[in-house]
Design a protein around this motif. Structure first.
Motif, PDB file in Angstrom:
ATOM      1  N   GLU A 154       2.462 -71.283  -4.294  1.00 47.78           N
ATOM      2  CA  GLU A 154       1.392 -70.725  -5.121  1.00 47.78           C
ATOM      3  C   GLU A 154       1.786 -69.350  -5.652  1.00 47.78           C
ATOM      4  O   GLU A 154       1.587 -69.044  -6.832  1.00 47.78           O
ATOM      5  CB  GLU A 154       0.103 -70.635  -4.312  1.00 47.78           C
ATOM      6  N   THR A 155       2.378 -68.535  -4.801  1.00 42.75           N
ATOM      7  CA  THR A 155       2.822 -67.203  -5.215  1.00 42.75           C
ATOM      8  C   THR A 155       3.872 -67.303  -6.315  1.00 42.75           C
ATOM      9  O   THR A 155       3.835 -66.555  -7.294  1.00 42.75           O
ATOM     10  CB  THR A 155       3.390 -66.430  -4.005  1.00 42.75           C
ATOM     11  N   TYR A 156       4.791 -68.239  -6.158  1.00 47.46           N
ATOM     12  CA  TYR A 156       5.831 -68.440  -7.162  1.00 47.46           C
ATOM     13  C   TYR A 156       5.215 -68.770  -8.523  1.00 47.46           C
ATOM     14  O   TYR A 156       5.568 -68.172  -9.544  1.00 47.46           O
ATOM     15  CB  TYR A 156       6.782 -69.559  -6.720  1.00 47.46           C
ATOM     16  N   PHE A 157       4.272 -69.705  -8.532  1.00 43.59           N
ATOM     17  CA  PHE A 157       3.666 -70.102  -9.807  1.00 43.59           C
ATOM     18  C   PHE A 157       2.787 -68.998 -10.386  1.00 43.59           C
ATOM     19  O   PHE A 157       2.718 -68.835 -11.610  1.00 43.59           O
ATOM     20  CB  PHE A 157       2.890 -71.410  -9.664  1.00 43.59           C
ATOM     21  N   LEU A 158       2.135 -68.237  -9.534  1.00 43.35           N
ATOM     22  CA  LEU A 158       1.347 -67.109 -10.037  1.00 43.35           C
ATOM     23  C   LEU A 158       2.240 -66.045 -10.665  1.00 43.35           C
ATOM     24  O   LEU A 158       1.889 -65.447 -11.689  1.00 43.35           O
ATOM     25  CB  LEU A 158       0.502 -66.497  -8.925  1.00 43.35           C
ATOM     26  N   GLN A 159       3.410 -65.812 -10.057  1.00 47.14           N
ATOM     27  CA  GLN A 159       4.368 -64.862 -10.646  1.00 47.14           C
ATOM     28  C   GLN A 159       4.856 -65.356 -12.000  1.00 47.14           C
ATOM     29  O   GLN A 159       4.957 -64.589 -12.954  1.00 47.14           O
ATOM     30  CB  GLN A 159       5.557 -64.650  -9.702  1.00 47.14           C
ATOM     31  N   LYS A 160       5.139 -66.665 -12.089  1.00 42.15           N
ATOM     32  CA  LYS A 160       5.583 -67.231 -13.372  1.00 42.15           C
ATOM     33  C   LYS A 160       4.467 -67.130 -14.411  1.00 42.15           C
ATOM     34  O   LYS A 160       4.722 -66.848 -15.579  1.00 42.15           O
ATOM     35  CB  LYS A 160       6.008 -68.705 -13.207  1.00 42.15           C
ATOM     36  N   ARG A 161       3.260 -67.341 -13.988  1.00 38.81           N
ATOM     37  CA  ARG A 161       2.111 -67.240 -14.901  1.00 38.81           C
ATOM     38  C   ARG A 161       1.956 -65.799 -15.397  1.00 38.81           C
ATOM     39  O   ARG A 161       1.671 -65.570 -16.573  1.00 38.81           O
ATOM     40  CB  ARG A 161       0.843 -67.700 -14.178  1.00 38.81           C
ATOM     41  N   LEU A 162       2.159 -64.830 -14.519  1.00 33.37           N
ATOM     42  CA  LEU A 162       2.075 -63.424 -14.895  1.00 33.37           C
ATOM     43  C   LEU A 162       3.171 -63.076 -15.896  1.00 33.37           C
ATOM     44  O   LEU A 162       2.917 -62.384 -16.892  1.00 33.37           O
ATOM     45  CB  LEU A 162       2.168 -62.535 -13.652  1.00 33.37           C
ATOM     46  N   LEU A 163       4.376 -63.552 -15.652  1.00 33.15           N
ATOM     47  CA  LEU A 163       5.472 -63.315 -16.601  1.00 33.15           C
ATOM     48  C   LEU A 163       5.166 -63.925 -17.962  1.00 33.15           C
ATOM     49  O   LEU A 163       5.420 -63.316 -19.004  1.00 33.15           O
ATOM     50  CB  LEU A 163       6.792 -63.894 -16.056  1.00 33.15           C
ATOM     51  N   LEU A 164       4.616 -65.125 -17.943  1.00 32.99           N
ATOM     52  CA  LEU A 164       4.263 -65.791 -19.197  1.00 32.99           C
ATOM     53  C   LEU A 164       3.175 -65.019 -19.934  1.00 32.99           C
ATOM     54  O   LEU A 164       3.252 -64.848 -21.152  1.00 32.99           O
ATOM     55  CB  LEU A 164       3.794 -67.219 -18.923  1.00 32.99           C
ATOM     56  N   SER A 165       2.182 -64.526 -19.202  1.00 38.20           N
ATOM     57  CA  SER A 165       1.103 -63.790 -19.865  1.00 38.20           C
ATOM     58  C   SER A 165       1.599 -62.472 -20.444  1.00 38.20           C
ATOM     59  O   SER A 165       1.091 -62.019 -21.467  1.00 38.20           O
ATOM     60  CB  SER A 165      -0.056 -63.548 -18.899  1.00 38.20           C
ATOM     61  N   ASN A 166       2.579 -61.851 -19.803  1.00 37.97           N
ATOM     62  CA  ASN A 166       3.128 -60.604 -20.330  1.00 37.97           C
ATOM     63  C   ASN A 166       4.021 -60.845 -21.540  1.00 37.97           C
ATOM     64  O   ASN A 166       3.996 -60.072 -22.503  1.00 37.97           O
ATOM     65  CB  ASN A 166       3.923 -59.846 -19.253  1.00 37.97           C
ATOM     66  N   SER A 167       4.798 -61.913 -21.505  1.00 45.80           N
ATOM     67  CA  SER A 167       5.727 -62.164 -22.605  1.00 45.80           C
ATOM     68  C   SER A 167       5.069 -62.904 -23.772  1.00 45.80           C
ATOM     69  O   SER A 167       5.464 -62.709 -24.917  1.00 45.80           O
ATOM     70  CB  SER A 167       6.946 -62.936 -22.106  1.00 45.80           C
ATOM     71  N   HIS A 168       4.092 -63.750 -23.505  1.00 49.47           N
ATOM     72  CA  HIS A 168       3.415 -64.529 -24.560  1.00 49.47           C
ATOM     73  C   HIS A 168       1.902 -64.499 -24.348  1.00 49.47           C
ATOM     74  O   HIS A 168       1.303 -65.486 -23.900  1.00 49.47           O
ATOM     75  CB  HIS A 168       3.885 -65.987 -24.545  1.00 49.47           C
ATOM     76  N   PRO A 169       1.245 -63.387 -24.687  1.00 47.99           N
ATOM     77  CA  PRO A 169      -0.204 -63.304 -24.444  1.00 47.99           C
ATOM     78  C   PRO A 169      -0.998 -64.302 -25.283  1.00 47.99           C
ATOM     79  O   PRO A 169      -2.067 -64.741 -24.877  1.00 47.99           O
ATOM     80  CB  PRO A 169      -0.559 -61.860 -24.800  1.00 47.99           C
ATOM     81  N   ASN A 170      -0.476 -64.673 -26.448  1.00 51.27           N
ATOM     82  CA  ASN A 170      -1.180 -65.636 -27.298  1.00 51.27           C
ATOM     83  C   ASN A 170      -1.222 -67.021 -26.661  1.00 51.27           C
ATOM     84  O   ASN A 170      -2.146 -67.794 -26.916  1.00 51.27           O
ATOM     85  CB  ASN A 170      -0.538 -65.722 -28.676  1.00 51.27           C
ATOM     86  N   GLN A 171      -0.226 -67.331 -25.840  1.00 53.60           N
ATOM     87  CA  GLN A 171      -0.178 -68.638 -25.184  1.00 53.60           C
ATOM     88  C   GLN A 171      -1.386 -68.834 -24.268  1.00 53.60           C
ATOM     89  O   GLN A 171      -1.977 -69.913 -24.246  1.00 53.60           O
ATOM     90  CB  GLN A 171       1.132 -68.778 -24.384  1.00 53.60           C
ATOM     91  N   LEU A 172      -1.768 -67.802 -23.545  1.00 51.54           N
ATOM     92  CA  LEU A 172      -2.929 -67.903 -22.656  1.00 51.54           C
ATOM     93  C   LEU A 172      -4.216 -68.144 -23.436  1.00 51.54           C
ATOM     94  O   LEU A 172      -5.053 -68.960 -23.045  1.00 51.54           O
ATOM     95  CB  LEU A 172      -3.064 -66.646 -21.804  1.00 51.54           C
TER      96      LEU A 172
END
Length: 172
Positions: free
Chosen positions: A58-76
């Motif tokens: 869960e921590t791994y996927f949350l970290q990946k989600r955080l990276l995605l939100s920082n790099s591609h905010p429009n995706q969220l």
């Protein structure tokens, strides 16, 4: 490639931890053990290991989600819009289903107002057949009183009437 190795290791660890939980429950070596505490300890250790690996995953996927939100905010925002659209579609389908039911009941009500017996929907035919038997018996037995008058009473008044018919009062 370090990320792919971590994913594979987490997936393998999760699978092995799950297999460990199952093996404690269905393994033949555990059926021959006389000491229940040993079995209990083994099961607790396997479940704790599984929960630990699940938290790491869960921590791994949350970290990946955080990276995605920082790099591609429009995706969220796009994903949230898609989720809301899917929810609207589900609710629209539910509304349509309820509208069809409402129309069916309106037809039944209108046909009953015109004193024409309505054609019952297939799922209600059995219910109507079953409900006709007690009503006929009830109306044939004069000791129960007038069924039509009781049908217009509130449930509490009906309960009070039924209690008085069997001899017990229902007074507060």
């Amino acid at each position: 490639m370090a990320g792919a190795g971590a994913e594979k290791n987490l997936a393998e660890e999760m699978e092995n931890a799950f297999k460990g939980c199952l093996s404690n429950l269905v393994g033949q070596e555990h059926f021959n053990i006389v000491d229940n505490m040993e079995v209990k300890t083994g099961v607790e250790q396997a479940v704790n290991k599984f929960l630990e690996v699940a938290k790491e995953t869960e921590t791994y996927f949350l970290q990946k989600r955080l990276l995605l939100s920082n790099s591609h905010p429009n995706q969220l925002v796009r994903e949230e819009c898609e989720e809301l659209q899917n929810e609207l579609r589900r609710k629209d389908l539910l509304i349509q289903k309820q509208m069809r039911r409402l129309q069916d009941w309106q037809r039944v009500f209108q046909s009953s107002e015109a004193n024409a017996p309505p054609p019952p929907p297939p799922q209600q035919q059995m219910q109507q057949q079953m409900s006709q038997i007690p009503r006929a018996q009830f109306m044939a037995n004069p000791s129960h009183g007038n069924f039509q008058n009781q049908a217009h009473q509130s449930p509490l008044a009906h309960l009070a009437q039924a209690a008085s018919n069997i001899g017990g009062g229902f007074e507060r």
